[in-house]
Design an enzyme around this catalytic site. Structure first.
Site, short mmCIF file in Angstrom:
data_model
loop_
_atom_site.label_atom_id
_atom_site.label_comp_id
_atom_site.label_asym_id
_atom_site.label_seq_id
_atom_site.Cartn_x
_atom_site.Cartn_y
_atom_site.Cartn_z
N ASP A 13 1.63 -16.69 -8.94
CA ASP A 13 2.40 -15.44 -9.04
C ASP A 13 3.14 -15.43 -10.37
OD1 ASP A 13 4.36 -13.21 -8.28
OD2 ASP A 13 3.30 -13.46 -6.39
N ASP A 33 -0.25 -15.03 -14.79
CA ASP A 33 -0.45 -13.59 -14.90
C ASP A 33 -1.94 -13.35 -14.67
OD1 ASP A 33 -0.85 -10.95 -15.55
OD2 ASP A 33 0.35 -11.01 -17.39
N VAL A 34 -2.28 -12.75 -13.54
CA VAL A 34 -3.70 -12.62 -13.18
C VAL A 34 -4.45 -11.67 -14.10
CG1 VAL A 34 -3.39 -13.22 -10.74
CG2 VAL A 34 -3.28 -10.81 -11.45
N ASN A 71 -5.24 -11.39 -4.18
CA ASN A 71 -4.32 -10.48 -3.51
C ASN A 71 -3.33 -9.80 -4.45
OD1 ASN A 71 -2.57 -9.63 -1.04
ND2 ASN A 71 -1.20 -10.84 -2.32
N SER A 126 -7.58 -1.76 -0.46
CA SER A 126 -6.60 -0.82 0.10
C SER A 126 -7.36 0.34 0.71
CB SER A 126 -5.69 -0.29 -1.01
OG SER A 126 -4.87 0.76 -0.53
N SER A 170 -6.55 3.02 -0.11
CA SER A 170 -6.57 3.85 -1.33
C SER A 170 -7.82 3.60 -2.17
CB SER A 170 -5.32 3.58 -2.17
OG SER A 170 -4.17 3.89 -1.41
N TYR A 177 -4.69 3.72 -9.31
CA TYR A 177 -4.74 2.79 -8.17
C TYR A 177 -5.99 3.07 -7.32
CZ TYR A 177 -2.78 0.05 -4.22
OH TYR A 177 -2.56 -0.88 -3.22
N LYS A 184 -8.85 0.21 -6.81
CA LYS A 184 -9.16 -0.32 -5.47
C LYS A 184 -10.56 0.10 -5.01
CE LYS A 184 -5.30 -2.59 -4.74
NZ LYS A 184 -5.25 -4.06 -4.56
N THR A 227 6.31 -4.04 2.31
CA THR A 227 6.39 -5.19 1.40
C THR A 227 7.18 -4.77 0.17
OG1 THR A 227 4.47 -4.56 0.09
CG2 THR A 227 4.04 -5.88 2.06
N1 LIG Z 1 2.02 -2.78 0.81
C1 LIG Z 1 1.08 -1.90 1.07
O1 LIG Z 1 1.30 -0.87 1.72
C2 LIG Z 1 -0.32 -2.15 0.57
C3 LIG Z 1 -1.33 -1.30 1.03
C4 LIG Z 1 -2.64 -1.50 0.60
C5 LIG Z 1 -2.91 -2.54 -0.28
N2 LIG Z 1 -1.91 -3.34 -0.72
C6 LIG Z 1 -2.27 -4.41 -1.65
O2 LIG Z 1 -1.82 -5.65 -1.14
C7 LIG Z 1 -1.66 -6.56 -2.22
C8 LIG Z 1 -0.34 -7.27 -2.07
O3 LIG Z 1 0.70 -6.32 -2.21
P1 LIG Z 1 2.06 -6.37 -1.39
O4 LIG Z 1 2.18 -5.08 -0.69
O5 LIG Z 1 2.17 -7.64 -0.63
O6 LIG Z 1 3.07 -6.30 -2.61
P2 LIG Z 1 4.20 -7.26 -3.15
O7 LIG Z 1 4.75 -6.56 -4.34
O8 LIG Z 1 5.13 -7.66 -2.06
O9 LIG Z 1 3.37 -8.55 -3.60
C9 LIG Z 1 2.55 -8.54 -4.73
C10 LIG Z 1 2.74 -9.85 -5.47
O10 LIG Z 1 1.86 -9.85 -6.61
C11 LIG Z 1 2.57 -10.37 -7.70
N3 LIG Z 1 1.99 -9.89 -8.94
C12 LIG Z 1 2.06 -8.63 -9.45
N4 LIG Z 1 1.45 -8.59 -10.65
C13 LIG Z 1 1.00 -9.86 -10.90
C14 LIG Z 1 0.31 -10.45 -11.99
N5 LIG Z 1 -0.02 -9.75 -13.08
N6 LIG Z 1 0.00 -11.77 -11.91
C15 LIG Z 1 0.37 -12.50 -10.83
N7 LIG Z 1 1.03 -11.99 -9.78
C16 LIG Z 1 1.34 -10.68 -9.82
C17 LIG Z 1 3.99 -9.89 -7.51
O11 LIG Z 1 4.93 -10.69 -8.26
C18 LIG Z 1 4.18 -10.03 -6.01
O12 LIG Z 1 4.68 -11.31 -5.65
C19 LIG Z 1 -1.82 -5.74 -3.50
O13 LIG Z 1 -3.13 -5.94 -4.02
C20 LIG Z 1 -1.66 -4.31 -3.01
O14 LIG Z 1 -2.32 -3.39 -3.85
C21 LIG Z 1 -0.63 -3.18 -0.31
#
Ligand SMILES: NC(=O)c1ccc[n+]([C@@H]2O[C@H](COP(=O)([O-])OP(=O)(O)OC[C@H]3O[C@@H](n4cnc5c(N)ncnc54)[C@H](O)[C@@H]3O)[C@@H](O)[C@H]2O)c1
Length: 261
Positions: free
Chosen positions: A36, A60-61, A87, A139, A141, A152, A156, A187
């Site tokens: 992360d 940084d991914v 993720n 997602s 989405s 987005y 996705k 989240t």
């Molecule tokens: N929360 C929702 O409603 C939802 C819905 C559909 C999909 N998602 C997807 O789920 C996944 C997780 O999201 P979440 O909701 O748990 O969000 P979150 O923000 O709680 O967690 C995402 C994590 O990714 C890390 N991150 C962001 N950019 C980064 C980078 N460049 N390098 C390394 N780490 C990085 C952030 O620091 C964070 O810890 C994402 O891919 C998101 O698109 C979330």
């Protein structure tokens, strides 16, 4: 203990869906490398897990060398790689004319390029172990359009088709590659702004189950797909959204007619 003797990498593991997945994988026996940008919560989560079974790495991914370093470091520390959970992800709220090129490239890099960078080096490592499992967090989405989610939606949607493409290429390697499509999950991504105040009420009203999901509910699905229980699943796009995408978007006529009568 579905993951005893397994080694897993989870990107975006410091928060939300990723953090819940890290906890679940570790609780069921996996050695986990959490990657992360958010070092404090990432290291704090690792500190709660059994010593020697989990590590945190700042990655940084969106940066190819950092993702390659993540896979290399995992293999060096834990002896191989069996499970990869791609993720990490970010969103953006802007219609196309208002979306800057910087934001376009950033979202595509974090949500899509990252998966290519990781799979490119993870698949050869999994081949050495005789197989493996990759789960991509897409997602809902990626299945349909959302107002204002232009880049987005694009990212996705690409994750979903890339998952299918890799799944068919690597069936021969005994590597299963699936994606989860979460609906609205509470989240870090959604809590600030999007789930604040009245927006949350409107949003939840469109979910047949009547509430947003939890990170733990998504971790259940991700860990199922990563486990041998899903041994005949590859290229599957698993929706976990409380029924949100089961309807056409037409109004709730029974409710509407009751309200109007
Ligand atoms: N929360 C929702 O409603 C939802 C819905 C559909 C999909 N998602 C997807 O789920 C996944 C997780 O999201 P979440 O909701 O748990 O969000 P979150 O923000 O709680 O967690 C995402 C994590 O990714 C890390 N991150 C962001 N950019 C980064 C980078 N460049 N390098 C390394 N780490 C990085 C952030 O620091 C964070 O810890 C994402 O891919 C998101 O698109 C979330």
């Amino acid at each position: 203990m579905r993951f005893e003797n397994k080694v897993a990498v989870v990107t975006g593991g410091a928060s939300g869906i990723g953090a819940a997945t890290v906890k679940r994988l570790a609780a069921e026996g996996a050695s986990v490398m959490l990657a992360d940008l958010n070092d404090g919560p990432g290291q704090a989560l690792v500190d709660t897990l059994p010593a020697g079974k989990a590590s945190y790495r700042h990655v940084d991914v969106a940066v190819q060398e950092e993702v390659e370093g993540l896979i290399e470091a995992t293999v060096a520390e834990f002896g191989g790689l069996d499970i990869l959970v791609n993720n990490a992800g970010i969103g953006s709220l802007a219609e196309t004319p208002d979306l800057t090129p910087e934001d376009w490239h950033k979202v595509i890099a974090v949500d899509l390029h990252s998966i290519y960078y990781a799979c490119r080096v993870a698949i050869p490592e999994m081949r050495k172990r005789g197989g493996g499992a990759i789960v991509n967090t897409a997602s809902i989405s990626g299945l349909f359009g959302d107002y204002g989610f232009s880049v987005y939606n694009a990212a996705k949607g690409a994750v979903i088709n890339y998952t299918k493409s890799m799944a068919i290429d690597h069936g021969k390697d005994n590597i299963r590659i699936n994606a989860i499509c979460p609906g609205l999950i509470k989240t870090g991504l959604t809590e600030e702004g999007l789930l604040a105040g009245p927006v949350a009420d409107h949003w939840q009203a469109g979910i047949p189950i009547g509430r947003y999901g939890t990170p733990e509910e998504m971790a259940n699905v991700i860990c199922f797909l990563a486990s041998d229980e899903a041994s005949f699943m590859t290229g599957s796009i698993v929706v976990a959204d409380g029924g949100q995408t089961a309807h056409t978007g037409q109004p709730n006529l029974t409710k509407l007619m009751q309200e109007l009568s």
